[in-house]
Scaffold this active site. Structure first.
Site, PDB file in Angstrom:
ATOM      1  N   HIS A 159       0.809  -1.220   0.000  1.00 41.17           N
ATOM      2  CA  HIS A 159       0.000   0.000   0.000  1.00 41.17           C
ATOM      3  C   HIS A 159       0.843   1.271   0.000  1.00 41.17           C
ATOM      4  CE1 HIS A 159      -3.822  -2.101   1.763  1.00 41.17           C
ATOM      5  NE2 HIS A 159      -3.522  -2.469   0.534  1.00 41.17           N
ATOM      6  N   GLU A 168      -0.115  -2.494   7.221  1.00 43.00           N
ATOM      7  CA  GLU A 168      -0.926  -1.512   7.938  1.00 43.00           C
ATOM      8  C   GLU A 168      -0.586  -1.494   9.427  1.00 43.00           C
ATOM      9  OE1 GLU A 168      -4.991  -2.547   7.310  1.00 43.00           O
ATOM     10  OE2 GLU A 168      -4.938  -2.174   5.156  1.00 43.00           O
ATOM     11  N   GLU A 211      -4.299   4.215   1.691  1.00 47.78           N
ATOM     12  CA  GLU A 211      -5.426   4.256   2.616  1.00 47.78           C
ATOM     13  C   GLU A 211      -5.390   5.458   3.552  1.00 47.78           C
ATOM     14  OE1 GLU A 211      -5.427   0.369   4.353  1.00 47.78           O
ATOM     15  OE2 GLU A 211      -6.188  -0.544   2.523  1.00 47.78           O
ATOM     16  N   ASP A 246      -1.944  -5.093  10.240  1.00 47.86           N
ATOM     17  CA  ASP A 246      -2.221  -6.010   9.135  1.00 47.86           C
ATOM     18  C   ASP A 246      -0.886  -6.292   8.477  1.00 47.86           C
ATOM     19  OD1 ASP A 246      -2.947  -7.432   6.904  1.00 47.86           O
ATOM     20  OD2 ASP A 246      -4.039  -5.795   5.943  1.00 47.86           O
ATOM     21  N   GLU A 297      -3.589  -9.063  11.897  1.00 47.19           N
ATOM     22  CA  GLU A 297      -4.284  -9.600  10.724  1.00 47.19           C
ATOM     23  C   GLU A 297      -3.285 -10.242   9.763  1.00 47.19           C
ATOM     24  OE1 GLU A 297      -6.456  -7.601   6.859  1.00 47.19           O
ATOM     25  OE2 GLU A 297      -6.682  -6.620   8.812  1.00 47.19           O
ATOM     26  N   LYS A 347     -15.032  -8.638   4.170  1.00 43.93           N
ATOM     27  CA  LYS A 347     -15.005  -7.747   3.012  1.00 43.93           C
ATOM     28  C   LYS A 347     -16.065  -8.243   2.031  1.00 43.93           C
ATOM     29  CE  LYS A 347     -10.036  -6.687   3.277  1.00 43.93           C
ATOM     30  NZ  LYS A 347      -8.701  -6.958   2.673  1.00 43.93           N
ATOM     31  N   SER A 374     -14.573  -4.530   6.961  1.00 44.78           N
ATOM     32  CA  SER A 374     -13.449  -3.789   6.392  1.00 44.78           C
ATOM     33  C   SER A 374     -13.758  -3.149   5.048  1.00 44.78           C
ATOM     34  CB  SER A 374     -12.247  -4.729   6.221  1.00 44.78           C
ATOM     35  OG  SER A 374     -11.154  -4.064   5.613  1.00 44.78           O
ATOM     36  N   HIS A 375     -13.104  -2.036   4.827  1.00 46.31           N
ATOM     37  CA  HIS A 375     -13.065  -1.381   3.520  1.00 46.31           C
ATOM     38  C   HIS A 375     -12.045  -2.094   2.637  1.00 46.31           C
ATOM     39  CE1 HIS A 375      -9.303   1.273   4.389  1.00 46.31           C
ATOM     40  NE2 HIS A 375      -9.172   0.036   4.804  1.00 46.31           N
ATOM     41  N   ARG A 376     -11.759  -1.532   1.463  1.00 49.96           N
ATOM     42  CA  ARG A 376     -10.660  -1.985   0.618  1.00 49.96           C
ATOM     43  C   ARG A 376      -9.750  -0.788   0.327  1.00 49.96           C
ATOM     44  NH1 ARG A 376     -11.202  -7.356  -1.184  1.00 49.96           N
ATOM     45  NH2 ARG A 376      -8.937  -7.139  -1.198  1.00 49.96           N
TER      46      ARG A 376
END
Length: 440
Positions: A159, A168, A211, A246, A297, A347, A374-376
């Site tokens: 990310h 994350e 994000e 994560d 995660e 998700k 959760s979002h993406r």
């Protein structure tokens, strides 16, 4: 109530990639949904149909998925005259129309857009908020439970640029009752973190990852965690905020050697330093002893089942399956049987319909697991997941840093729901893992 029109179009997500938007028209008006997209995706996720034409959008176009909605799903679903309030019947029809195990014919992004819009149409017909309709579909009890917010304030892995391994680093305000105060605490820590990052690593270190979290060019998890702890202290919230991570370890798992490459972004990575899963497990335990980590995660690769079960035996924090379980009942069942984790990352686009996502959550709850909605990383202004987490009573949501409008849209919806419910809700607090069981 009959559906009079279904129309899909290509719009853009937060990374500037095309995604599917679906409009459904009934007597109550127009109901719209936009489908998110992931970057670090599990190999077992439902098929996100992309065009593959490298001359347009780098192959990421969704004109095929849009056409499948407009040319196949729309006429068939309108002709079927299903009740929009019967979500399971609509979703079953969509899956039957697709006819494949993994939604490879029509595309999960086509099917989900319709499924989400149907849920919104049903809520409107019933004259209730979407979260109340989701609660009815899931059969959850009242009062609603407000959540443990995981805000991804520092980005690494796939990310962000740089060499930071883990994907994350999240903060989770966990001590106060009011949702508004927890969001405020998170925003204050985030602002302090940006300032500390710029001071330590230079102005460009305050740049955003996918994000919304800062993405400094740092090397180790310890550096990232030290920054976050310092930011929490600077904001005056020491002891009130926990940390979640994560790891997204499938991204750096070397299948041939069954080892984990902690320097996977370096093309000249030293194989002699790659770790076995017991060594990686010890690293996590060491970090959890030093920092206030309550949730990890994807600590191991999606198919490294032995590693997950090994870690589960000794872990005293939440172990969340994302790539491992991909919101799929079959993988959730396997993870339960093998005692691989104790929480599900939910998700909706991993499985492709609202009904299947609800059933996945219910399977996880039935095993005593926690559920984190959760979002993406490729998000949109659609706020459906905020209503889903309230409706499911799961007590946990991950929608990341208080930056970028597609992330803040979810927080703002949470604030609206809290205001609407008033005192008719509970706060999960430190019992976030078993929020489904909380009652007055």
């Amino acid at each position: 109530m009959a559906i009079t029109k279904i129309h899909a179009r290509s719009v853009y997500d937060s990374r500037g990639n095309p995604t599917v938007e679906v409009d459904i028209v009934t007597e109550t008006g127009l109901h719209r949904a936009i489908v998110p997209s992931g970057a670090s995706t599990g190999s077992h996720e439902a098929c996100e149909l992309r065009d593959g034409d490298k001359t347009k959008w780098g192959g990421k176009g969704v004109t095929k998925a849009v056409a499948n909605v407009n040319d196949i799903i729309a006429p068939a679903l309108i002709k079927e005259k299903l009740d929009v309030k019967d979500q399971s019947a609509v979703d079953a029809f969509l899956n039957k129309l697709d006819g494949t195990e993994n939604k490879t014919k029509l595309g999960a992004n086509a099917i989900l857009g319709v499924s989400m819009a149907i849920a919104k149409a049903a809520a409107a017909e019933k004259g209730v908020p979407l979260y109340a309709h989701i609660s009815d579909l899931a059969g959850t009890k009242k009062p609603y439970v407000f959540r443990f917010l995981s805000k991804n304030v520092l980005n690494g892995g796939s990310h962000a640029g740089g060499f930071l391994l883990f994907q994350e680093f999240m903060i989770a305000p966990a001590k106060t009752f009011a949702e508004a105060l927890r969001i405020r605490q998170g925003a204050e820590v985030y602002q302090k973190l940006k300032a500390l990052t710029k001071k330590t690593y230079g102005q460009s270190a305050g740049n955003y990852g996918d994000e919304g979290g800062v993405a400094p060019d740092i090397q180790t998890a310890e550096e990232a965690l030290d920054l976050i702890v310092d930011a929490i202290e600077a904001a005056g919230h020491t002891g009130q905020i926990k940390i979640a991570m994560d790891v997204a370890s499938s991204e750096f798992f070397k299948d041939d050697e069954k080892k984990y490459d902690l320097d996977f972004k370096n093309p000249d990575s030293d194989k002699s330093k790659w770790l076995t899963y017991p060594q990686l497990a010890e690293m996590y335990k060491s970090l959890a002893e030093k920092y206030p980590i309550v949730s990890i995660e994807d600590p191991f690769a999606e198919d490294d089942w032995e590693a997950w079960s090994h870690f589960y035996k000794d872990g005293d924090f939440q172990i969340v399956g994302d790539d491992l379980t991909v919101t799929n009942p079959e993988f959730i069942k396997t993870a339960i049987e093998l005692k691989s984790c104790n929480a599900l990352l939910l998700k909706v686009n991993q499985i492709g319909t609202i009904s299947e996502a609800i059933n996945a959550a219910k399977d996880a709850f039935g095993a005593g697991w926690g559920v984190m909605v959760s979002h993406r990383s490729g998000e949109t202004e659609d706020v459906t997941i905020a209503d889903i987490v309230v409706g499911l009573r799961s007590g946990q949501i991950k929608t990341n840093a208080p930056a970028r409008s597609e992330r803040l849209a979810k927080y703002n919806q949470i604030l609206r729901i809290e205001e609407e419910l008033g005192d008719k809700r509970l706060f999960a607090g430190n019992k976030f893992h078993t929020a489904i069981n909380l009652y007055l």
